[in-house]
Write an enzyme that holds these catalytic residues in place. Sequence first.
Site, short mmCIF file in Angstrom:
data_model
loop_
_atom_site.label_atom_id
_atom_site.label_comp_id
_atom_site.label_asym_id
_atom_site.label_seq_id
_atom_site.Cartn_x
_atom_site.Cartn_y
_atom_site.Cartn_z
N GLY A 633 0.81 -1.21 0.00
CA GLY A 633 0.00 0.00 0.00
C GLY A 633 0.84 1.25 0.00
O GLY A 633 2.06 1.22 -0.21
N GLY A 636 3.26 0.75 3.11
CA GLY A 636 4.05 -0.45 3.23
C GLY A 636 3.21 -1.66 2.90
O GLY A 636 2.19 -1.56 2.22
N VAL A 638 0.63 -4.88 2.96
CA VAL A 638 -0.75 -5.07 3.41
C VAL A 638 -0.97 -6.56 3.63
O VAL A 638 -0.63 -7.37 2.76
CB VAL A 638 -1.76 -4.53 2.39
N ASP A 750 -4.43 10.53 -6.01
CA ASP A 750 -3.83 9.35 -6.66
C ASP A 750 -4.91 8.37 -7.07
O ASP A 750 -4.83 7.17 -6.78
CB ASP A 750 -2.83 8.68 -5.72
#
Length: 953
Positions: A633, A636, A638, A750
């Site tokens: 993610g 970091g 998931v 994003d």
Amino acid sequence: MSLNRFLFTSFSFFLFFIVHFASSATLPTQEGEAFKVVLTTLKKTNIDLNVDPCEVSSTGNEWSTISRNLKRENLQGSLPKELVGLPLLQEIDLSRNYLNGSIPPEWGVLPLVNIWLLGNRLTGPIPKEFGNITTLTSLVLEANQLSGELPLELGNLPNIQQMILSSNNFNGEIPSTFAKLTTLRDFRVSDNQLSGTIPDFIQKWTKLERLFIQASGLVGPIPIAIASLVELKDLRISDLNGPESPFPQLRNIKKMETLILRNCNLTGDLPDYLGKITSFKFLDLSFNKLSGAIPNTYINLRDGGYIYFTGNMLNGSVPDWMVNKGYKIDLSYNNFSVDPTNAVCKYNNVLSCMRNYQCPKTFNALHINCGGDEMSINGTIYESDKYDRLESWYESRNGWFSNNVGVFVDDKHVPERVTIESNSSELNVVDFGLYTQARISAISLTYYALCLENGNYNVNLHFAEIMFNGNNNYQSLGRRFFDIYIQRKLEVKDFNIAKEAKDVGNVVIKTFPVEIKDGKLEIRLYWAGRGTTVIPKERVYGPLISAISVDSSVNPSPRNGMSTGTLHTLVVILSIFIVFLVFGTLWKKGYLRSKSQMEKDFKSLELMIASFSLRQIKIATNNFDSANRIGEGGFGPVYKGKLFDGTIIAVKQLSTGSKQGNREFLNEIGMISALHHPNLVKLYGCCVEGGQLLLVYEFVENNSLARALFGPQETQLRLDWPTRRKICIGVARGLAYLHEESRLKIVHRDIKATNVLLDKQLNPKISDFGLAKLDEEDSTHISTRIAGTFGYMAPEYAMRGHLTDKADVYSFGIVALEIVHGRSNKIERSKNNTFYLIDWVEVLREKNNLLELVDPRLGSEYNREEAMTMIQIAIMCTSSEPCERPSMSEVVKMLEGKKMVEVEKLEEASVHRETKRLENMNTMKKYYEMIGQEISTSMSMIMSDRSESSADH
């Protein structure tokens, strides 16, 4: 360019001021000053009075319009009497704001055509001076707190066509002067406190097309005069007190599309002629005293819309054509003679079918998570109540049933079947799992328990208002009322969840003692026409319930002769021992020792979400086993996990090398905890402990849209056209919520296919708010750190750091193209040769063949009109000029067909045409010529395989 360059024609949802001058286009200083005072009174201080080219059109020396969007602007001032300083004013639309105070009588001197003030906090009477506005055609005051009698002077409006006064506190009779309103086409007075009868003079309103009198306070009977309204298309009368009366004469009203005569004390047989009105889309005659059999002529309605005869005294057999219609037909609470083994029992909700029900066993309790999954709360299992929305009758395995009657109908006669709603307010609850979703109904929601042991019980009904918010904006102004019946007895009239709970998002539990004598319990929630129906949007009303718990009210008797005092003493001693044991264990493990600054910062946030311990997370993820790692993610890795109660979760773990860091992690927690929408990934809670920073989300079963569309072959899903359209609309709704509806105005920054997740039913959920930026005050600002994905980033953001919500609109346009095309936006032919899907769109625009963009895997199995609309919207969204892009709420309306795509704006949508892009377009042509042959060959093989498969069967 200064304010003094322009003239204004109307002050509205768009403020329009049009004036014609022979030789100049200057606004008189007096009017300019008046306009400034108007904005100050409205507390709208952030309008840039320098005109944006996107907002003004002109021809030569004549300025024609200037628009300022003041609808849904959260205006918190009062209505400005200073509008009289704008003598050419024709329109006022301040709908869905938070304005208070009274309506200025001074407006009565203006040549107004339209007054729209729906969804505010306005109080006081309607000014009698409005009767002087002879130009007025539309007066919309719905969903306010206006009161007093309707002014006699309103009968002097010779051009009035629309008068919508619903959801206020008006009293008194409808004035006799209203007989002169012969131009009326739309008249609504639902949800008021009027008195008297429906006047006979309505027979003079021969042009009337819509008449809404639901829970108005008026009494019956329905007058014979209504037969003269032959132009009626939509007639809604409900909850009409008064004497019993025969069915009104409607034989000559042959254009009727929606007819609601619910709870009007009607008697007699169903009229034969209703079966000959083939234009019906919605027929609701429920909760009357109609008797006899269903006429044979009603077979003409078999291919029509929705029929509700619930709660009458109809008898005889159920016609075959009415069988297996699901939620579209409801015949419950009648006297039909039906064999319990007949299909009618399963498909048409005939209560007599339950007479021979065989209980699996008897129960001394009942616990239901209404609209939610099965879950454990303090050791008590609440059963799931998450059945298909297309079913209106649900049978559990443990001796209880539910019956959900009705569909939500809007002004366009378009019914919508919604039976479960997810939380969109800020919950202030302990057992949040019971309240994140709720069961709702448009008319009547009934739960039956057939297998309870006889005895005394406490019936606890759990409520939390989750569809309105508690902020100071129009979305907090909704009012929900419904009636509560227990064992067919009215226990609570006009129950208001938010009022009882002191606020939205709070829990209120209503307890009713009941004695069960025959093993049966019936709980019914009924919408009696009261409350708003357009806040925060249309079709938000009716019963809502979060959970049901039914427990015996008799305490178990002491056993073995032990006295009550002795038992209490033992309980106290045992409790003290357990407290010391738990305290010692926690101290030993370090849970009660001093915490890090990070943990202190987290505690200070006071978030309305669960706090998980690190031990819980480790158990759920098997100590972050790599086998449970499902992706990477924004922070970091998931991990997939499973909580003790069986809930599947996704855990986002902050990597130690994250550039975003702890501060942004806490910011994300604070931001996401305030967001609740069906198309956003739900945050269950978080963990800040032992140097670990973790977010716990709902687990979304089908991974990302990117993997489903163009991931590795084994991850791709066959998404048909309706599913793709549903996904596109869902993403648009989620973004509209972030931009316009949430308390915080948020730009995601994003949006891309990998950040759109798909649940089990392939509903989209926007994920990864790690890059989101709050857009609190300024509508435009320069971002200090560019964050996003190239290929999806709007040009003004990528090149200049210029960030507004229109950057998300651009990204959405790219995702919409990917959904249509089925391929990734970014295509790399070689290390130095990369081009984008939008280039190919330009090629197809030149060829006037945009439908060639549609994924060839769909073949011809798609709606060409819907596909073209989606492509056109995507083109508008990806315009290089931010001001040419629509808002996300406009996108939602266009996708849902509630607003047409404006061809003029589509043509204006500009695209960069630098040399590099032209080269990309030429490369695109060659590339698609090449893959076109591959696709053609592939499709031929697929069709061949299908043919062989069909032959085998």
